[in-house]
Scaffold this active site. Structure first.
Site, PDB file in Angstrom:
ATOM      1  N   HIS A   1     -26.627  38.204   4.829  1.00 25.83           N
ATOM      2  CA  HIS A   1     -25.302  37.569   4.829  1.00 25.83           C
ATOM      3  C   HIS A   1     -24.293  38.398   5.629  1.00 25.83           C
ATOM      4  O   HIS A   1     -24.431  39.610   5.768  1.00 25.83           O
ATOM      5  CB  HIS A   1     -24.814  37.267   3.397  1.00 25.83           C
ATOM      6  CG  HIS A   1     -24.389  38.439   2.579  1.00 25.83           C
ATOM      7  ND1 HIS A   1     -24.499  38.457   1.211  1.00 25.83           N
ATOM      8  CD2 HIS A   1     -23.844  39.635   2.911  1.00 25.83           C
ATOM      9  CE1 HIS A   1     -24.020  39.613   0.750  1.00 25.83           C
ATOM     10  NE2 HIS A   1     -23.634  40.340   1.761  1.00 25.83           N
TER      11      HIS A   1
ATOM     12  N   ASP B   1     -13.493  38.045   2.681  1.00 29.45           N
ATOM     13  CA  ASP B   1     -14.085  37.210   1.624  1.00 29.45           C
ATOM     14  C   ASP B   1     -13.649  37.744   0.265  1.00 29.45           C
ATOM     15  O   ASP B   1     -13.254  38.907   0.149  1.00 29.45           O
ATOM     16  CB  ASP B   1     -15.614  37.191   1.718  1.00 29.45           C
ATOM     17  CG  ASP B   1     -16.238  38.589   1.781  1.00 29.45           C
ATOM     18  OD1 ASP B   1     -15.517  39.594   1.642  1.00 29.45           O
ATOM     19  OD2 ASP B   1     -17.453  38.668   1.958  1.00 29.45           O
TER      20      ASP B   1
ATOM     21  N   ASN C   1     -29.624  40.376   2.249  1.00 26.02           N
ATOM     22  CA  ASN C   1     -30.259  39.072   2.525  1.00 26.02           C
ATOM     23  C   ASN C   1     -29.791  38.498   3.863  1.00 26.02           C
ATOM     24  O   ASN C   1     -30.018  37.328   4.152  1.00 26.02           O
ATOM     25  CB  ASN C   1     -29.975  38.083   1.390  1.00 26.02           C
ATOM     26  CG  ASN C   1     -28.502  37.690   1.300  1.00 26.02           C
ATOM     27  OD1 ASN C   1     -27.656  38.290   1.973  1.00 26.02           O
ATOM     28  ND2 ASN C   1     -28.195  36.689   0.492  1.00 26.02           N
TER      29      ASN C   1
ATOM     30  N   GLU D   1     -23.855  33.046   3.336  1.00 27.53           N
ATOM     31  CA  GLU D   1     -25.193  33.296   2.820  1.00 27.53           C
ATOM     32  C   GLU D   1     -26.228  32.595   3.720  1.00 27.53           C
ATOM     33  O   GLU D   1     -25.862  31.764   4.567  1.00 27.53           O
ATOM     34  CB  GLU D   1     -25.289  32.747   1.389  1.00 27.53           C
ATOM     35  CG  GLU D   1     -24.313  33.397   0.404  1.00 27.53           C
ATOM     36  CD  GLU D   1     -24.825  34.727  -0.161  1.00 27.53           C
ATOM     37  OE1 GLU D   1     -25.518  35.479   0.550  1.00 27.53           O
ATOM     38  OE2 GLU D   1     -24.514  35.006  -1.333  1.00 27.53           O
TER      39      GLU D   1
HETATM   40  P1  PGA Z   1     -22.927  47.128   1.720  1.00 26.63           P
HETATM   41  O1  PGA Z   1     -22.673  45.565   1.848  1.00 26.63           O
HETATM   42  O2  PGA Z   1     -22.061  47.781   2.742  1.00 26.63           O
HETATM   43  O3  PGA Z   1     -22.469  47.479   0.336  1.00 26.63           O
HETATM   44  O4  PGA Z   1     -24.370  47.358   1.956  1.00 26.63           O
HETATM   45  C1  PGA Z   1     -22.791  44.974   3.089  1.00 26.63           C
HETATM   46  C2  PGA Z   1     -22.561  43.484   2.975  1.00 26.63           C
HETATM   47  O5  PGA Z   1     -22.958  42.871   1.969  1.00 26.63           O
HETATM   48  O6  PGA Z   1     -22.005  42.925   3.918  1.00 26.63           O
END
Ligand code: PGA
Length: 258
Positions: free
Chosen positions: A152, A81, A150, A157
């Site tokens: 995702h 992404d 959240n 999302e």
């Molecule tokens: P993070 O992000 O490893 O910085 O916690 C994980 C994600 O958003 O997939």
């Protein structure tokens, strides 16, 4: 673990969930999975995440490459992404982050890196072409993903469908704030991104989700022990059944059996 699929459908098997004692062990175990897939499919296509969680995995992979124990010269990397409109060589892009953390020090040939088409004149058409590129590379041997606070997965999302494909998405405020913290000096995070879809990720022949830290404990519980629902995109990965391996450190797993 209960084995419940999307819309109440049963899935054949439950994911393999492994809880390890520390972030270091998690990083080594994640590197083991990546190295195993590369050993079996030295010219295969894999997708790997950005964010804070995979940093240890990349460091471990780099150690193995430098020691001559891992050869990444044949693999193809598909980015998961990135922000719409931000070029891959922009340091404030996710791909820029991945290049610096792994792709460049690992010496992955530039021709083997498949960038999210964030600057294409028609991003919708380019997103469909990205799917074609994945197919042309033989499909994904491995998808390594994290889990956002959240729920995702990549930038799918809450509300994302399990059959979603690579597409332009609007980011939630929560994700934009989370991502702003990756960069020093108040980088603006765009409102839109292009993400590989959940359907695209679910088609990988092997999936690895890595999650670390107490701040993720509640979302881990919802993703692994709650209903399989688009409201928690991470829960939809359970549709992969035993093709999905989840690696958690003890803190991330701490709410699972409450
Ligand atoms: P993070 O992000 O490893 O910085 O916690 C994980 C994600 O958003 O997939």
């Amino acid at each position: 673990m209960t084995s419940v699929g999307f819309s109440g459908q049963e899935v054949d098997a439950a994911p393999v969930v492994t809880v390890v004692g520390s972030y270091d062990v998690l990083s080594r175990r994640a590197a083991d999975v990546v190295a195993d897939v590369i050993a079996r499919h030295p010219r295969g296509a894999i997708t790997v995440p950005t964010g804070s969680t995979p940093l240890g995995m990349y460091q471990e992979l780099l150690r193995r490459i430098e020691a001559g124990r891992l050869d990444v010269s044949g693999i193809h990397i598909f980015c998961l992404d990135d922000y719409l409109g931000r070029a891959p060589d922009d340091e404030a892009s996710l791909t820029g982050w991945l290049r610096e953390a792994f792709l460049v020090p690992a010496g992955i040939p530039e021709a083997h890196v498949h960038y999210i088409p964030t600057t294409a004149p028609d991003p919708d058409v380019a997103a469909r072409q990205y799917e074609e590129e994945i197919r042309a590379a033989g499909g994904l041997e491995l998808a390594v993903v994290g889990l956002g606070p959240n729920g995702h997965v990549a930038f799918n999302e809450p509300g994302s469908r399990p059959d979603s494909r690579t597409r332009v998405v609007k980011l939630t405020e929560e994700s934009r704030e989370q991502n702003a913290a990756y960069y020093e000096g108040g980088v603006q995070i765009p409102e839109h991104a292009i993400t590989m879809g959940l359907g695209t990720i679910l088609e990988a022949r092997r999936l690895l989700m890595i999650v670390s830290g107490a701040s993720k404990a509640d979302i881990v519980r919802r993703a692994l022990a709650g209903p399989v629902t688009p409201e928690v995109p991470g829960s939809l990965l359970r549709l992969a059944g035993e093709r999905l391996e989840v690696l958690l450190d003890a803190e991330a797993a701490s709410a699972l059996h409450r």
